[in-house]
Design a protein around this motif. Structure first.
Motif, mmCIF file in Angstrom:
data_model
loop_
_atom_site.group_PDB
_atom_site.id
_atom_site.type_symbol
_atom_site.label_atom_id
_atom_site.label_comp_id
_atom_site.label_asym_id
_atom_site.label_seq_id
_atom_site.Cartn_x
_atom_site.Cartn_y
_atom_site.Cartn_z
ATOM 1 N N VAL A 209 -29.597 -29.809 2.946
ATOM 2 C CA VAL A 209 -28.441 -29.811 2.046
ATOM 3 C C VAL A 209 -27.142 -29.826 2.845
ATOM 4 N N VAL A 210 -27.053 -28.965 3.858
ATOM 5 C CA VAL A 210 -25.829 -28.913 4.666
ATOM 6 C C VAL A 210 -25.627 -30.229 5.417
ATOM 7 N N ALA A 211 -26.717 -30.772 5.963
ATOM 8 C CA ALA A 211 -26.599 -32.042 6.683
ATOM 9 C C ALA A 211 -26.135 -33.163 5.760
ATOM 10 N N THR A 212 -26.542 -33.096 4.498
ATOM 11 C CA THR A 212 -26.134 -34.121 3.539
ATOM 12 C C THR A 212 -24.624 -34.118 3.332
ATOM 13 N N LEU A 213 -23.992 -32.968 3.504
ATOM 14 C CA LEU A 213 -22.535 -32.920 3.399
ATOM 15 C C LEU A 213 -21.877 -33.826 4.437
ATOM 16 N N GLY A 214 -22.568 -34.027 5.552
ATOM 17 C CA GLY A 214 -22.037 -34.910 6.579
ATOM 18 C C GLY A 214 -21.893 -36.337 6.091
ATOM 19 N N ILE A 215 -22.751 -36.752 5.157
ATOM 20 C CA ILE A 215 -22.657 -38.107 4.605
ATOM 21 C C ILE A 215 -21.363 -38.261 3.807
ATOM 22 N N ILE A 216 -21.022 -37.216 3.045
ATOM 23 C CA ILE A 216 -19.775 -37.247 2.259
ATOM 24 C C ILE A 216 -18.574 -37.320 3.184
ATOM 25 N N LEU A 217 -18.605 -36.514 4.246
ATOM 26 C CA LEU A 217 -17.505 -36.533 5.202
ATOM 27 C C LEU A 217 -17.436 -37.867 5.939
ATOM 28 N N ALA A 218 -18.597 -38.477 6.188
ATOM 29 C CA ALA A 218 -18.615 -39.785 6.847
ATOM 30 C C ALA A 218 -17.901 -40.823 6.003
ATOM 31 N N ALA A 219 -18.134 -40.788 4.699
ATOM 32 C CA ALA A 219 -17.430 -41.715 3.811
ATOM 33 C C ALA A 219 -15.926 -41.497 3.895
ATOM 34 N N ALA A 220 -15.513 -40.242 4.035
ATOM 35 C CA ALA A 220 -14.087 -39.929 4.103
ATOM 36 C C ALA A 220 -13.458 -40.516 5.357
ATOM 37 N N TYR A 221 -14.067 -40.274 6.542
ATOM 38 C CA TYR A 221 -13.401 -40.740 7.757
ATOM 39 C C TYR A 221 -13.495 -42.247 7.939
ATOM 40 N N VAL A 222 -14.571 -42.867 7.467
ATOM 41 C CA VAL A 222 -14.677 -44.326 7.595
ATOM 42 C C VAL A 222 -13.688 -45.034 6.675
ATOM 43 N N LEU A 223 -13.651 -44.638 5.420
ATOM 44 C CA LEU A 223 -12.745 -45.284 4.471
ATOM 45 C C LEU A 223 -11.289 -44.977 4.799
ATOM 46 N N TRP A 224 -11.024 -43.755 5.271
ATOM 47 C CA TRP A 224 -9.664 -43.400 5.663
ATOM 48 C C TRP A 224 -9.212 -44.237 6.862
ATOM 49 N N MET A 225 -10.117 -44.453 7.813
ATOM 50 C CA MET A 225 -9.820 -45.288 8.972
ATOM 51 C C MET A 225 -9.515 -46.725 8.541
ATOM 52 N N TYR A 226 -10.336 -47.258 7.666
ATOM 53 C CA TYR A 226 -10.125 -48.636 7.213
ATOM 54 C C TYR A 226 -8.835 -48.760 6.415
ATOM 55 N N GLN A 227 -8.564 -47.786 5.549
ATOM 56 C CA GLN A 227 -7.368 -47.827 4.720
ATOM 57 C C GLN A 227 -6.105 -47.816 5.576
ATOM 58 N N ARG A 228 -6.091 -46.960 6.593
ATOM 59 C CA ARG A 228 -4.892 -46.812 7.413
ATOM 60 C C ARG A 228 -4.635 -48.017 8.314
ATOM 61 N N THR A 229 -5.676 -48.766 8.649
ATOM 62 C CA THR A 229 -5.488 -49.903 9.550
ATOM 63 C C THR A 229 -5.375 -51.239 8.821
ATOM 64 N N MET A 230 -6.163 -51.432 7.788
ATOM 65 C CA MET A 230 -6.270 -52.751 7.170
ATOM 66 C C MET A 230 -5.569 -52.879 5.825
ATOM 67 N N GLN A 231 -5.444 -51.797 5.103
ATOM 68 C CA GLN A 231 -4.879 -51.859 3.755
ATOM 69 C C GLN A 231 -3.505 -51.177 3.729
ATOM 70 N N GLY A 232 -2.960 -51.045 2.540
ATOM 71 C CA GLY A 232 -1.673 -50.368 2.374
ATOM 72 C C GLY A 232 -0.506 -51.235 2.786
ATOM 73 N N ASN A 233 0.639 -50.613 2.950
ATOM 74 C CA ASN A 233 1.844 -51.331 3.336
ATOM 75 C C ASN A 233 1.694 -51.891 4.747
ATOM 76 N N ARG A 234 2.094 -53.134 4.897
ATOM 77 C CA ARG A 234 1.947 -53.783 6.198
ATOM 78 C C ARG A 234 2.999 -53.272 7.176
ATOM 79 N N ASN A 235 2.542 -52.956 8.370
ATOM 80 C CA ASN A 235 3.433 -52.548 9.439
ATOM 81 C C ASN A 235 4.256 -53.764 9.874
ATOM 82 N N PRO A 236 5.580 -53.748 9.728
ATOM 83 C CA PRO A 236 6.378 -54.927 10.079
ATOM 84 C C PRO A 236 6.273 -55.320 11.544
ATOM 85 N N GLU A 237 5.900 -54.384 12.412
ATOM 86 C CA GLU A 237 5.768 -54.714 13.831
ATOM 87 C C GLU A 237 4.630 -55.695 14.088
#
Length: 513
Positions: A419-447
């Motif tokens: 059960v505790v190890a399964t929590l790692g899957i939820i956290l994995a979704a958080a860091y992977v999607l957060w990484m993708y969102q910050r680099t590829m999506q959202g407002n474009r960095n003008p630089e």
């Protein structure tokens, strides 16, 4: 085919290639690249011949393609090689990922003032050392290559890495691994003395088990700590984020994709059959350590601001799952752990390579330097998302079945751990999607608009090196049976030392009363 010295050739070919490539003049960088790629391709061909000739039947010998050449007979020092199903998967992973890493680094060194021939010679030397650790069947021979591979990786990080802390990262990696290796050397000598001067792995496994007690416990710890540092398991992990963050992306793919697997492979090959009572004694502690590693590394990954360090922390979390799978001592969990080793190499290798493509274009691996990059890099963004989703074990990708089998086996042993190890899957979704969102999506960095390379999507070379990994991740995601068939006999042989009775999954339609 079994009569051919294929395992010797597997190690000799990249070593010969390294010598030839190192002798190429610095000005002939392209020539060195092609020669290195040719020798790495030859290793892949030899690996294919071994895979074709391997006996996957249940009654097959534990070690196949065995070779032994006398070195120092009085001390039982032989050049002994042998391969089982677990080692076969690791050899396939090494032989497949190395030429892909070479292609990934093809243009990365154009602006580097260091020698390009030396870089590719170091890659071939590293490949030979890693392959030798997987097929060694003499404990001292394994130790020799276990330590030898530190040298090429040290120079690959320290001389060809990025950032101002690359030399610090290289030294830290070397010292951590060397310390673990010295502990292992003491344990190797103790094992040799306790068994009457024997280094041959097959002889040690077939002999009467060492008497349970203090000696076995200390010898186990000497081996395990060395392997835990190499893997790395929490809390022996602190060198990896520095090394992974400083190494060139292609080198990081080999470091995390292959070299780290030597630690978990060695636990299965040496700790479990040679020290079965100590393995069972320390198993609860190691499982607890692994579960903590899953949660801790996932939480730290969420807060990272550097792409390569983030991916390195995700790998620490994944190794926690592998640790749980090994020390749960069920057929399902062990099979899942071994599949995890292979599939993690594919997914994380791809993720590191894609991160390297991004960093090469932008000139930075800092997450803050991106934002909205998918607008001009749609194909690269798509592969980046695919690699991230595979890393978090999305159903349909190869890592999913690995994680599922680990949790299935762990649940039958300890429900709270699963059960505790399964929590790692939820956290994995958080860091992977957060990484993708910050680099590829959202407002474009003008630089990004001021960087011409950030408008160049995947090239033909990049598509060619990515394609095999994508195909393998999807193919083994939907049909992992060939991998399971390869490792099942070796899993059964290994677990017999720590299981009173082999556990069996219920047959179709059967229920547990």
């Amino acid at each position: 085919m079994n009569e051919l010295p294929l395992l010797s050739a597997l190690i000799a070919v990249p070593l010969i290639g390294a010598i030839i490539v190192a002798s190429v003049r610095r000005e002939q960088a392209d020539t060195a690249k092609w020669i290195a790629l040719a020798f790495s391709g030859a290793v892949a061909v030899i690996t294919a011949l071994i895979a074709i000739g391997f006996d996957y039947g249940e009654g097959a010998d534990w070690l196949q393609f065995t070779e032994s050449y006398t070195w120092i007979d009085a001390w039982d020092l032989n050049l002994s090689w042998g391969i089982d199903g677990i080692a076969l998967l690791m050899v396939v992973l090494t032989a497949g990922l190395t030429p892909i890493a070479m292609l990934a680094a093809w243009r990365d060194l154009d602006s580097v003032k260091r020698s390009v021939p030396a870089f590719f010679a170091l890659i071939l030397t590293l490949e030979a050392a890693m392959l030798a650790t997987f097929v060694s069947s003499n404990v001292l021979l394994f130790y020799f290559f276990f330590e030898a591979m530190l040298v090429p990786m040290y120079f690959l990080i320290g001389s060809y890495g990025t950032g101002t802390r690359r030399q610090y990262a290289a030294v830290k990696f070397f010292l951590y691994s060397l310390l673990g290796g010295l502990l292992m050397l003491v344990a190797v000598i103790g094992l040799w003395v306790a068994n009457g001067g024997i280094f041959d792995w097959q002889t040690l496994v077939e002999a009467e088990p060492m008497e349970a007690g203090t000696l076995q416990n200390w010898l186990f710890l000497g081996f395990f700590i060395a392997f835990a540092i190499k893997a790395p398991f929490f809390p022996f992990h602190t060198w990896l984020p520095d090394a992974g963050g400083a190494a060139p992306a292609a080198v990081a793919a080999l470091l995390v994709g292959v070299m780290d697997k030597i630690g978990t492979f060695a636990i299965l090959r040496y700790c479990v059959p040679l020290f079965p009572d100590a393995t069972q004694t320390f198993a609860p502690w190691i499982i607890g350590m692994s579960v903590i590693g899953v949660i801790y590394a996932a939480l730290v990954a969420i807060g990272q601001t550097d792409l390569k360090r983030l991916v390195a922390y995700t790998s620490i979390a994944h190794f926690g799952f592998i640790g749980v799978g090994i020390f749960a001592f069920t057929s399902s969990s062990a099979t899942g752990a071994i599949l995890y080793m292979f599939n993690h190499g594919l997914a994380t290798g791809l993720l590191f390579i894609v991160v390297g493509m991004l960093a090469l274009r932008r000139g930075s691996s800092s997450i803050g330097d991106y934002g909205g990059a998918a607008k001009t890099l749609p194909l690269l963004a798509g592969i980046f998302l695919f690699a991230g989703l595979a890393s978090l074990s999305l159903p349909g990708t190869a890592p999913f079945i690995s994680e599922f089998l680990v949790l299935l086996g762990a649940f039958t042993t300890s429900e709270p751990v699963a059960v505790v190890a399964t929590l790692g899957i939820i956290l994995a979704a958080a860091y992977v999607l957060w990484m993708y969102q910050r680099t590829m999506q959202g407002n474009r960095n003008p630089e990004l608009d001021d960087v011409p390379a950030m408008k160049r999507d995947l090239t033909v070379r990049e598509k060619a090196l990515i394609a095999p990994l994508v195909i393998a991740i999807l193919g083994f995601g939907f049909y992992p049976q060939p991998l399971i068939d390869a490792i099942t006999p070796a899993v059964d042989n290994t677990l017999q030392f720590v299981q009173d009775e082999p556990d069996q999954a219920p047959a179709a339609g059967e229920t547990n009363e």
